[in-house]
Design a protein around this motif. Sequence first.
Motif, PDB file in Angstrom:
ATOM      1  N   GLY A  14       0.833  -1.204   0.000  1.00  0.00           N
ATOM      2  CA  GLY A  14       0.000   0.000   0.000  1.00  0.00           C
ATOM      3  C   GLY A  14       0.861   1.244   0.000  1.00  0.00           C
ATOM      4  N   ASN A  15       0.360   2.290  -0.629  1.00  0.00           N
ATOM      5  CA  ASN A  15       1.061   3.578  -0.643  1.00  0.00           C
ATOM      6  C   ASN A  15       0.082   4.688  -0.311  1.00  0.00           C
ATOM      7  OD1 ASN A  15       3.596   2.693  -2.055  1.00  0.00           O
ATOM      8  ND2 ASN A  15       2.096   2.176  -3.629  1.00  0.00           N
ATOM      9  N   VAL A  16       0.555   5.665   0.417  1.00  0.00           N
ATOM     10  CA  VAL A  16      -0.222   6.897   0.595  1.00  0.00           C
ATOM     11  C   VAL A  16       0.685   8.040   0.170  1.00  0.00           C
ATOM     12  CG1 VAL A  16      -1.406   8.424   2.209  1.00  0.00           C
ATOM     13  CG2 VAL A  16      -1.484   5.954   2.561  1.00  0.00           C
ATOM     14  N   MET A  17       0.194   8.844  -0.769  1.00  0.00           N
ATOM     15  CA  MET A  17       1.009   9.975  -1.192  1.00  0.00           C
ATOM     16  C   MET A  17       0.327  11.275  -0.793  1.00  0.00           C
ATOM     17  SD  MET A  17       2.466  11.201  -4.864  1.00  0.00           S
ATOM     18  CE  MET A  17       3.433  12.711  -4.938  1.00  0.00           C
ATOM     19  N   LEU A  18       1.107  12.170  -0.217  1.00  0.00           N
ATOM     20  CA  LEU A  18       0.583  13.496   0.097  1.00  0.00           C
ATOM     21  C   LEU A  18       1.320  14.506  -0.770  1.00  0.00           C
ATOM     22  CD1 LEU A  18       0.449  13.623   4.016  1.00  0.00           C
ATOM     23  CD2 LEU A  18      -1.425  13.194   2.443  1.00  0.00           C
ATOM     24  N   LYS A  19       0.536  15.329  -1.474  1.00  0.00           N
ATOM     25  CA  LYS A  19       1.149  16.387  -2.273  1.00  0.00           C
ATOM     26  C   LYS A  19       1.102  17.674  -1.467  1.00  0.00           C
ATOM     27  CE  LYS A  19      -0.211  14.275  -6.616  1.00  0.00           C
ATOM     28  NZ  LYS A  19      -1.072  14.349  -7.790  1.00  0.00           N
ATOM     29  N   PRO A  20       1.987  18.609  -1.781  1.00  0.00           N
ATOM     30  CA  PRO A  20       1.928  19.885  -1.056  1.00  0.00           C
ATOM     31  C   PRO A  20       0.550  20.499  -1.221  1.00  0.00           C
ATOM     32  CG  PRO A  20       3.879  19.774  -2.453  1.00  0.00           C
ATOM     33  CD  PRO A  20       3.040  18.587  -2.795  1.00  0.00           C
TER      34      PRO A  20
END
Length: 259
Positions: A179-185
């Motif tokens: 699983g991946n969680v990506m947060l963008k600015p």
Amino acid sequence: MAFQAHLQQAGLLRKVVDSMKDLCKDVNFDCSEKGLQVQAMDSSHVALVSLMLRESAFSDFKCDRPTSLGMNVDSLGKILKMCGPNDSLKLQAKQDADVVSFQCESGDDDRIADFDLKLMQIESEHMEIPEQQYKVIVKLPSSEFQKICRDLKEFGETMQVKASKEGITFSVQGDIGAGNVMLKPRESDKPEEKVSLTVHEPVTATFALRYLVNFAKAAPLCGVVELGLGPDAPLLVKYDLEEAGNGHMQFYLAPKIDE
């Protein structure tokens, strides 16, 4: 009195103690005219807890000479549980005393609770934390960091953190999948909703998730958490104590080096 301090909101110290009790058993609170400091390793020597509770966080603070108060974190937590969130707290220790006294007062002064906690002799070497120049500094909502750590812990034991100008990605690979969680600015007028990254160079590092879950328990201290990352450097997880002037709670975690 060698040491006495008055905290308007006992809740602040309670949150501090709650956030370290799963990592450290017994700690020395080092008192000086600057405030209260703690530096403690967890039992496996993988994580370091560093607390600075500045004297300006107290409505009254007096420390005649630097002194170390060794306390059991669980016992301290039990005492602070008896204080309501808006109670004020007085701490006192006489010179060379073997107890530290706590006095909890409710906002209306109609309930006062007193406790003496036995002090302990705790051997601890003072660790100099080297000033790190982090390649990446990320600020994100602490509630979001806590949720990511908790969610991903269900899938595996190790989390890879990958940060670049595009954003920060938290990844886990486990028996049932990945699983991946990506947060963008993202911008927001409220600091506790904003995600910001300062990236000097992209960094990828891997950490044991159970420690991150423990660090994330400090979320009630502050709406924002700051992560500091560098190649092969310990991860920094930093919370202000409600506001920067009160001091900070910092956790460091050694990266997992691929064997």
